[in-house]
Design an enzyme around this catalytic site. Structure first.
Site, short mmCIF file in Angstrom:
data_model
loop_
_atom_site.label_atom_id
_atom_site.label_comp_id
_atom_site.label_asym_id
_atom_site.label_seq_id
_atom_site.Cartn_x
_atom_site.Cartn_y
_atom_site.Cartn_z
N LYS A 74 2.81 -54.25 9.73
CA LYS A 74 4.13 -53.19 10.12
C LYS A 74 5.18 -52.67 8.75
O LYS A 74 5.39 -53.40 8.00
CB LYS A 74 4.65 -54.73 11.21
CG LYS A 74 5.17 -53.06 11.80
CD LYS A 74 3.72 -52.36 13.12
CE LYS A 74 3.68 -51.92 14.18
NZ LYS A 74 2.67 -51.61 15.28
N1 GLU Z 1 1.53 -48.83 16.48
C1 GLU Z 1 0.20 -49.01 16.74
C2 GLU Z 1 0.01 -50.48 17.30
O1 GLU Z 1 1.29 -50.37 17.17
C3 GLU Z 1 -1.03 -48.45 15.94
C4 GLU Z 1 -1.50 -49.08 15.16
C5 GLU Z 1 -2.74 -47.93 13.60
O2 GLU Z 1 -3.02 -47.60 14.20
O3 GLU Z 1 -2.34 -47.98 13.01
O4 GLU Z 1 -0.63 -50.20 18.02
#
Ligand code: GLU
Length: 419
Positions: free
Chosen positions: A103
């Site tokens: 993240k």
């Molecule tokens: N931000 C989204 C999540 O929390 C998608 C992450 C992604 O597609 O890599 O799942």
């Protein structure tokens, strides 16, 4: 420590106890592969320089390259990004896509920047994290406060430094740049599929009453699809307004208005004066069949969990329930479909987008949605049936954590430690 990180670690330790993991494995899983923190300058429209703080945390890459969104929010902190990176590891394992978890985030209120400043910030932050990211290494995506345009700038910045176009370095791109059909709606659509699977034996979603907190990319799409599937969205809120109508809100109309640049408040004032304005807290305490927190983390707490009247909660946001709230809800027999299962539709279609980018292929929206449906249904069934004989009352959250952690542990053990 922030509640969301406390929550992620508490859940991990609880699962480690139940799965009887060795102490070394527990320590390995509570550790982070890479924690990257940077302070970087951005040129503002008035010619001044402003410093921002950016983060990218890779939790675990045993199952594949790390994957996870980039968040732009004034509340971004290291604890939060670490917790969300860990949740991504489990989320990818739950839906069994070949990724680890990561993240990132920048501490900024994106609404306070002009489009030009947002672009400058995105390009400079991307250039800071170039050593970490890559289509085989770590693949960012949109999250709270970021969107396909921001992914386009990230992809372009990365590609320009490598000398050729590399669409697989980020997902959630605009379709014209190799984004996938269905990716924009994927998280919300995954929510619908999970609810349908959960209610399959109990008559489906038709006619159910639903409260949705959040009207962004996740909550807005989920509310609209749930409304269009025949449920009644009787409560709906965003950060400015909370609405209630006992016969159900016309979410299709509200969504169309907001998609054209309007706000939920504007839609209410212009077209829906018969819809009552209520307090934000009323949404979480709504008397409905299904409650969907789809906005911020840690919104269900010790202070309000006892007031929840819905028998079923679908966690569309990441980490919306604190550990204390989770215990209260469990005590009260409120069923919670956990975030790492419920909102995994986004990363699942990110995986499809990454596969398409690497094969220079284009899938139809119908194919994307069919494959998403089958992955979400399979993940739900795997978790719903993963109840040990000696703990038949275990929650879906516990079962999801077990499935995810077992898969990651298996990968770690098969790979071994090198060098
Ligand atoms: N931000 C989204 C999540 O929390 C998608 C992450 C992604 O597609 O890599 O799942």
């Amino acid at each position: 420590m922030e509640a969301i990180l406390t929550g992620a670690l508490t859940q991990l330790h609880e699962a480690a106890d139940q799965l009887q993991l060795r102490d070394e494995m527990r320590e390995y899983l509570t550790s982070f592969k890479t924690v990257f923190q940077t302070q970087f300058p951005v040129e503002m429209d008035d010619g001044s320089l402003k410093m921002f703080e950016g983060l990218r945390v890779l939790h675990n890459v045993a199952r594949g390259p790390s994957k996870g969104g980039i968040r732009y929010s004034a509340h971004v902190s290291l604890d939060e990004v670490k917790a969300l990176a860990m949740l991504m590891t489990w989320k990818c394992a739950v839906v069994d896509v070949p990724f680890g978890g990561a993240k990132g985030g920048v501490t900024v209120d994106p609404a306070a920047l002009s489009s030009n400043e947002l672009q400058n910030l995105t390009r400079r932050f991307t250039s800071e994290i170039i050593p970490i990211i890559g289509p085989d290494k770590d693949i960012p995506a949109p999250d709270m406060g970021t969107n396909p345009q921001i992914m386009a700038w990230m992809m372009d910045t990365y590609s320009m430094t490598q000398g050729y176009t590399i669409p697989g370095v980020v997902t959630g791109k605009p379709i014209a740049l190799g984004g996938s059909e269905g990716r924009f709606e994927a998280t919300g659509r995954g929510i619908l599929y999970v609810i349908q699977e959960h209610l399959r034996a109990e008559g489906g979603i038709q006619g159910r009453t639903v409260a949705v907190q959040g009207f962004g990319n996740v909550g807005g799409v989920a509310a609209r699809l749930i409304h269009e599937a025949g449920a009644k969205v009787t409560y709906l809120s965003d950060k400015d307004i909370a609405l209630h109508h006992r016969d159900g809100i016309d979410v299709t109309a509200a969504y169309a208005f907001v998609a054209k640049g309007g706000t939920l408040t504007g839609w209410h004032d212009l077209f829906a004066r018969d819809v009552e304005v209520v307090a934000g807290a009323d949404v979480l305490a709504a008397e409905v069949d299904i409650l969907i927190p789809a906005a911020l983390e840690s919104v269900l707490t010790e202070a309000n969990a006892a007031a929840v009247r819905a028998p079923l909660i679908i966690e569309a946001a990441n980490g919306p329930t604190t550990v204390e709230a989770d215990a209260i809800l469990r005590e009260r027999s409120v069923v919670v479909v956990p975030d790492i299962l419920a909102n995994a539709g986004g990363v699942t279609v990110s995986y499809f987008e990454w596969v398409q980018a690497r094969q220079f292929q284009r899938w139809s929206e119908q194919r994307v949605n069919q494959e998403l449906q089958s992955i979400m249904a399979k993940a739900y069934q795997t978790i719903a049936t993963r109840r040990p004989v000696n703990a038949p009352n275990c929650t879906l959250r516990q079962a999801a954590n077990w499935v995810a952690i077992e898969r990651v542990v298996e990968a770690v053990n098969l790979r071994g430690i090198y060098p």
